[in-house]
Design a protein around this motif. Sequence first.
Motif, PDB file in Angstrom:
ATOM      1  N   ASP A   4      35.420  41.059  42.920  1.00 54.26           N
ATOM      2  CA  ASP A   4      36.659  41.550  43.514  1.00 54.26           C
ATOM      3  C   ASP A   4      36.370  42.862  44.243  1.00 54.26           C
ATOM      4  O   ASP A   4      35.505  43.630  43.824  1.00 54.26           O
TER       5      ASP A   4
ATOM      6  N   LEU B  19      32.843  30.792  36.261  1.00 56.41           N
ATOM      7  CA  LEU B  19      33.015  31.429  37.560  1.00 56.41           C
ATOM      8  C   LEU B  19      32.614  32.896  37.481  1.00 56.41           C
ATOM      9  O   LEU B  19      32.937  33.584  36.504  1.00 56.41           O
TER      10      LEU B  19
ATOM     11  N   ILE C 127      36.659  26.324  45.050  1.00 55.16           N
ATOM     12  CA  ILE C 127      36.159  26.844  43.776  1.00 55.16           C
ATOM     13  C   ILE C 127      36.309  25.809  42.673  1.00 55.16           C
ATOM     14  O   ILE C 127      35.369  25.561  41.907  1.00 55.16           O
TER      15      ILE C 127
ATOM     16  N   THR D 277      35.595  33.171  33.117  1.00 57.28           N
ATOM     17  CA  THR D 277      35.475  33.754  34.446  1.00 57.28           C
ATOM     18  C   THR D 277      35.133  35.226  34.268  1.00 57.28           C
ATOM     19  O   THR D 277      35.839  35.950  33.569  1.00 57.28           O
TER      20      THR D 277
ATOM     21  N   ALA E 150      33.296  36.061  39.831  1.00 56.28           N
ATOM     22  CA  ALA E 150      34.070  36.535  40.978  1.00 56.28           C
ATOM     23  C   ALA E 150      33.772  38.009  41.215  1.00 56.28           C
ATOM     24  O   ALA E 150      33.702  38.795  40.263  1.00 56.28           O
TER      25      ALA E 150
ATOM     26  N   VAL F 278      34.884  38.694  36.183  1.00 52.74           N
ATOM     27  CA  VAL F 278      35.355  39.343  37.401  1.00 52.74           C
ATOM     28  C   VAL F 278      34.718  40.720  37.485  1.00 52.74           C
ATOM     29  O   VAL F 278      34.927  41.564  36.611  1.00 52.74           O
TER      30      VAL F 278
ATOM     31  N   TYR G  35      40.705  33.481  42.442  1.00 49.42           N
ATOM     32  CA  TYR G  35      39.766  33.321  41.327  1.00 49.42           C
ATOM     33  C   TYR G  35      40.492  33.211  39.990  1.00 49.42           C
ATOM     34  O   TYR G  35      39.953  32.662  39.035  1.00 49.42           O
TER      35      TYR G  35
END
Length: 167
Positions: free
Chosen positions: A140, A136, A31, A62, A138, A64, A51
């Motif tokens: 989850d 990023l 990553i 980021t 991510a 999520v 992450y």
Amino acid sequence: MGPTASNIDDALQIFGLTQFRPGQRDVIETIVGGSDCMCVMPTGGGKSLCYQLPSVIRSGLTIVVSPLIALMKDQVDGLARHGISAALINSTLSQSEQNSRLQDVASGKYQMVYVAPERLRNGRFIEAIRATPIQLLAVDEAHCISQWGHDFRPDYARIGQFRELLG
């Protein structure tokens, strides 16, 4: 903005850890190196760190995607204990709280923001994240898609469209 680190080992210390669990370093290096990665680990295997840690190394936000409000809160609370700037935006917040968080996201206040998959099609959210660099995305608890079926949360199927929007 919360703490930052220049390398993986320094970042690990921010989380109060001294070593990685099996597989974590490989995922994190992938990553941090800028490649896409899918991480499958057992419960308690340390997926979240995979992450979260890159978020203190790489600049930018980021995002999520998480299906569970309680999990979002637990994650944000845990990050706060380590001084990492994270927030959640979900239906538990009043409209004014959501607006305030969106302004904070747009201003670059957070390293991480946790949202439900439905938030990814919200115009105000998209406008806010366009104002800050995204480092990023991510997903989850992605097993929810296959475990509970594609109609459990149809917005999971739209994550690819959101990713394209981010570039």
